[in-house]
Design an enzyme around this catalytic site. Sequence first.
Site, short mmCIF file in Angstrom:
data_model
loop_
_atom_site.label_atom_id
_atom_site.label_comp_id
_atom_site.label_asym_id
_atom_site.label_seq_id
_atom_site.Cartn_x
_atom_site.Cartn_y
_atom_site.Cartn_z
N LYS A 269 0.95 -11.34 9.89
CA LYS A 269 1.56 -10.06 10.02
C LYS A 269 1.23 -9.76 11.67
CE LYS A 269 -1.81 -8.30 6.05
NZ LYS A 269 -2.84 -7.63 5.71
N TYR B 167 3.82 -1.36 -0.07
CA TYR B 167 1.73 -1.06 -0.15
C TYR B 167 2.53 0.25 -1.41
CZ TYR B 167 0.77 -4.36 3.20
OH TYR B 167 -0.44 -6.21 3.30
N ASN C 153 -5.95 -8.57 9.34
CA ASN C 153 -6.50 -9.91 8.90
C ASN C 153 -5.72 -10.66 8.50
OD1 ASN C 153 -4.41 -8.57 6.70
ND2 ASN C 153 -6.79 -8.25 4.90
N HIS D 144 -0.80 -12.00 4.58
CA HIS D 144 -1.11 -11.14 3.54
C HIS D 144 -0.28 -12.15 2.21
CE1 HIS D 144 0.19 -8.44 -0.07
NE2 HIS D 144 1.18 -9.43 -0.47
N GLU E 165 7.93 -9.22 -4.73
CA GLU E 165 7.76 -9.00 -3.28
C GLU E 165 8.61 -10.26 -2.54
OE1 GLU E 165 3.46 -9.71 -2.74
OE2 GLU E 165 2.67 -8.43 -3.74
P1 CMP Z 1 -2.78 -6.73 2.35
O1 CMP Z 1 -3.44 -8.48 0.99
O2 CMP Z 1 -2.20 -7.10 3.00
O3 CMP Z 1 -3.33 -6.14 0.48
C1 CMP Z 1 -3.96 -4.18 1.50
C2 CMP Z 1 -4.54 -4.25 3.11
O4 CMP Z 1 -4.29 -3.07 2.78
C3 CMP Z 1 -5.18 -6.02 3.20
O5 CMP Z 1 -4.64 -6.62 3.03
C4 CMP Z 1 -5.61 -5.29 4.16
O6 CMP Z 1 -5.11 -6.04 5.58
C5 CMP Z 1 -5.52 -3.55 4.07
N1 CMP Z 1 -6.90 -3.16 3.87
C6 CMP Z 1 -7.61 -3.40 2.72
N2 CMP Z 1 -8.81 -2.38 2.80
C7 CMP Z 1 -8.79 -1.83 3.78
C8 CMP Z 1 -9.69 -0.81 4.06
N3 CMP Z 1 -10.98 -1.00 3.48
N4 CMP Z 1 -9.19 -1.02 5.24
C9 CMP Z 1 -8.05 -0.94 6.05
N5 CMP Z 1 -7.05 -1.52 5.87
C10 CMP Z 1 -7.81 -2.11 4.92
#
Ligand code: CMP
Length: 140
Positions: free
Chosen positions: A11, A51, A114, A117, A128
Amino acid sequence: MAVQCTFSIIKPDATIGNNTGAINAIFEKAGLRIVAQKRIQMSQAQAETFYAVHSERPFFGELVEFMISAPVVVQVLEGENAVLAHREVMGATNPAEAADGTVRKEFAKSIGENSVHGSDSEENAALEIAQFFSGNEIVG
Ligand code: CMP
């Protein structure tokens, strides 16, 4: 367990931090083989489609904005039990809860930013992967 493919995204926080290679080294050490990879600037439409399952969540807008804020690296990873192996080495979605040695423990800033993914099932991995790669781009 048979050899599987999973879909991975490095990311924007991680590409900006120049951590692509360090994260790939963690994946490879975990037994995952990078069989396709490209650095792209995701469009808003691509991020919204990718998403879509989260479109009703309060963080959806923020998530899409983040994913288009800088380049990402989309990947296909292959290995024994790859979906689970990748999720284990990524660590918990919230980096505050991620185990030592995981990508998110080492690099992630927050639950939103984070670093990586990973697909949550083999079925979703196939869906995906198809959003970003054609078959002849995946070379095992
Ligand atoms: P990802 O595995 O890419 O799948 C969905 C994403 O939503 C997740 O990782 C996080 O980056 C994001 N996400 C999940 N919960 C939250 C939250 N409470 N606030 C902001 N982003 C979130």
